[in-house]
Write a protein that holds these residues in place. Structure first.
Motif, PDB file in Angstrom:
ATOM      1  N   MET A   1      19.701 -29.653  60.547  1.00 42.40           N
ATOM      2  CA  MET A   1      19.088 -28.647  61.394  1.00 42.40           C
ATOM      3  C   MET A   1      20.114 -27.598  61.815  1.00 42.40           C
ATOM      4  O   MET A   1      19.839 -26.418  61.761  1.00 42.40           O
ATOM      5  CB  MET A   1      18.453 -29.344  62.605  1.00 42.40           C
ATOM      6  CG  MET A   1      17.863 -28.412  63.585  1.00 42.40           C
ATOM      7  SD  MET A   1      16.333 -27.752  62.952  1.00 42.40           S
ATOM      8  CE  MET A   1      15.606 -27.206  64.444  1.00 42.40           C
ATOM      9  N   LYS A   2      21.301 -28.044  62.229  1.00 43.71           N
ATOM     10  CA  LYS A   2      22.335 -27.124  62.676  1.00 43.71           C
ATOM     11  C   LYS A   2      22.748 -26.186  61.539  1.00 43.71           C
ATOM     12  O   LYS A   2      22.900 -24.979  61.745  1.00 43.71           O
ATOM     13  CB  LYS A   2      23.542 -27.917  63.182  1.00 43.71           C
ATOM     14  CG  LYS A   2      24.671 -27.049  63.674  1.00 43.71           C
ATOM     15  CD  LYS A   2      25.845 -27.878  64.150  1.00 43.71           C
ATOM     16  CE  LYS A   2      26.973 -26.935  64.526  1.00 43.71           C
ATOM     17  NZ  LYS A   2      28.251 -27.538  64.515  1.00 43.71           N
ATOM     18  N   LEU A  30      28.623 -23.072  52.898  1.00 38.06           N
ATOM     19  CA  LEU A  30      29.755 -23.981  53.018  1.00 38.06           C
ATOM     20  C   LEU A  30      29.814 -24.556  54.424  1.00 38.06           C
ATOM     21  O   LEU A  30      29.363 -23.932  55.378  1.00 38.06           O
ATOM     22  CB  LEU A  30      31.050 -23.234  52.697  1.00 38.06           C
ATOM     23  CG  LEU A  30      31.061 -22.450  51.382  1.00 38.06           C
ATOM     24  CD1 LEU A  30      32.359 -21.680  51.233  1.00 38.06           C
ATOM     25  CD2 LEU A  30      30.838 -23.367  50.200  1.00 38.06           C
ATOM     26  N   ILE A  31      30.393 -25.737  54.554  1.00 43.77           N
ATOM     27  CA  ILE A  31      30.550 -26.381  55.858  1.00 43.77           C
ATOM     28  C   ILE A  31      32.038 -26.453  56.190  1.00 43.77           C
ATOM     29  O   ILE A  31      32.834 -26.976  55.409  1.00 43.77           O
ATOM     30  CB  ILE A  31      29.955 -27.809  55.856  1.00 43.77           C
ATOM     31  CG1 ILE A  31      28.489 -27.800  55.419  1.00 43.77           C
ATOM     32  CG2 ILE A  31      30.117 -28.473  57.224  1.00 43.77           C
ATOM     33  CD1 ILE A  31      27.568 -27.038  56.331  1.00 43.77           C
ATOM     34  N   ASP A  32      32.397 -25.911  57.343  1.00 38.70           N
ATOM     35  CA  ASP A  32      33.769 -26.007  57.840  1.00 38.70           C
ATOM     36  C   ASP A  32      33.993 -27.444  58.287  1.00 38.70           C
ATOM     37  O   ASP A  32      33.308 -27.935  59.189  1.00 38.70           O
ATOM     38  CB  ASP A  32      33.958 -25.045  59.011  1.00 38.70           C
ATOM     39  CG  ASP A  32      35.377 -25.017  59.535  1.00 38.70           C
ATOM     40  OD1 ASP A  32      36.008 -26.100  59.613  1.00 38.70           O
ATOM     41  OD2 ASP A  32      35.857 -23.931  59.864  1.00 38.70           O
ATOM     42  N   THR A  35      35.058 -27.913  62.193  1.00 37.93           N
ATOM     43  CA  THR A  35      34.075 -27.635  63.247  1.00 37.93           C
ATOM     44  C   THR A  35      32.643 -27.984  62.846  1.00 37.93           C
ATOM     45  O   THR A  35      31.745 -27.910  63.675  1.00 37.93           O
ATOM     46  CB  THR A  35      34.114 -26.139  63.626  1.00 37.93           C
ATOM     47  OG1 THR A  35      33.768 -25.362  62.466  1.00 37.93           O
ATOM     48  CG2 THR A  35      35.483 -25.731  64.134  1.00 37.93           C
ATOM     49  N   TYR A  36      32.437 -28.326  61.591  1.00 38.91           N
ATOM     50  CA  TYR A  36      31.109 -28.632  61.043  1.00 38.91           C
ATOM     51  C   TYR A  36      30.122 -27.490  61.263  1.00 38.91           C
ATOM     52  O   TYR A  36      28.960 -27.704  61.571  1.00 38.91           O
ATOM     53  CB  TYR A  36      30.558 -29.948  61.606  1.00 38.91           C
ATOM     54  CG  TYR A  36      31.388 -31.131  61.170  1.00 38.91           C
ATOM     55  CD1 TYR A  36      31.294 -31.630  59.882  1.00 38.91           C
ATOM     56  CD2 TYR A  36      32.276 -31.724  62.050  1.00 38.91           C
ATOM     57  CE1 TYR A  36      32.083 -32.697  59.470  1.00 38.91           C
ATOM     58  CE2 TYR A  36      33.064 -32.799  61.645  1.00 38.91           C
ATOM     59  CZ  TYR A  36      32.956 -33.278  60.353  1.00 38.91           C
ATOM     60  OH  TYR A  36      33.731 -34.315  59.947  1.00 38.91           O
ATOM     61  N   THR A  37      30.617 -26.275  61.091  1.00 45.58           N
ATOM     62  CA  THR A  37      29.738 -25.110  61.180  1.00 45.58           C
ATOM     63  C   THR A  37      29.492 -24.551  59.782  1.00 45.58           C
ATOM     64  O   THR A  37      30.334 -24.678  58.896  1.00 45.58           O
ATOM     65  CB  THR A  37      30.341 -24.006  62.072  1.00 45.58           C
ATOM     66  OG1 THR A  37      31.634 -23.661  61.584  1.00 45.58           O
ATOM     67  CG2 THR A  37      30.454 -24.454  63.516  1.00 45.58           C
ATOM     68  N   ALA A  38      28.335 -23.946  59.617  1.00 46.88           N
ATOM     69  CA  ALA A  38      27.970 -23.371  58.326  1.00 46.88           C
ATOM     70  C   ALA A  38      28.630 -22.014  58.144  1.00 46.88           C
ATOM     71  O   ALA A  38      28.724 -21.218  59.083  1.00 46.88           O
ATOM     72  CB  ALA A  38      26.456 -23.229  58.228  1.00 46.88           C
TER      73      ALA A  38
END
Length: 111
Positions: A1-2, A30-32, A35-38
């Motif tokens: 979802m995030k 891509l996923i960092d 920080t697990y951000t897109a």
């Protein structure tokens, strides 16, 4: 979802400034790992949207643009995430995930 929310926000930001990605697909999200951000990547062929194309009002006093191709492509990414299937598959009778969704909607059996 995030991941989907962050990707949608990134595309909305680009569209607000009239930048069209033109290559929205899972390989370009891509996923960092810290920080697990897109992060949206793959800007090999972006283009600027001219004012006369697809202009819509986003907020009072401001205008933004959307591109149907980017919106459709993002929808395909969502379908991949929801079904855990690839866009094109050579396993089974139906090879196109998009066709599966379109047929399901037409038949009224999209669960």
């Amino acid at each position: 979802m995030k991941t989907t929310t962050e990707t949608a926000r990134a595309l909305a930001y680009f569209h607000y400034w009239s930048v069209i990605h033109q290559d929205v697909k899972t390989q370009n999200i891509l996923i960092d790992l810290e920080t697990y951000t897109a992060k949206v990547s793959g800007f090999g062929a972006p283009r600027l949207l001219h004012e006369e194309e697809n202009e819509v009002s986003t907020l009072p006093g401001k205008s933004g643009s959307f591109d149907p191709y980017d919106v459709f492509s993002f929808g395909v990414v969502l379908a991949e995430l929801l079904t855990s299937q690839e866009v094109v598959s050579f396993d089974g009778p139906e090879r196109s995930l998009v066709n599966v969704f379109v047929c399901s909607v037409q038949e009224g059996c999209l669960d």
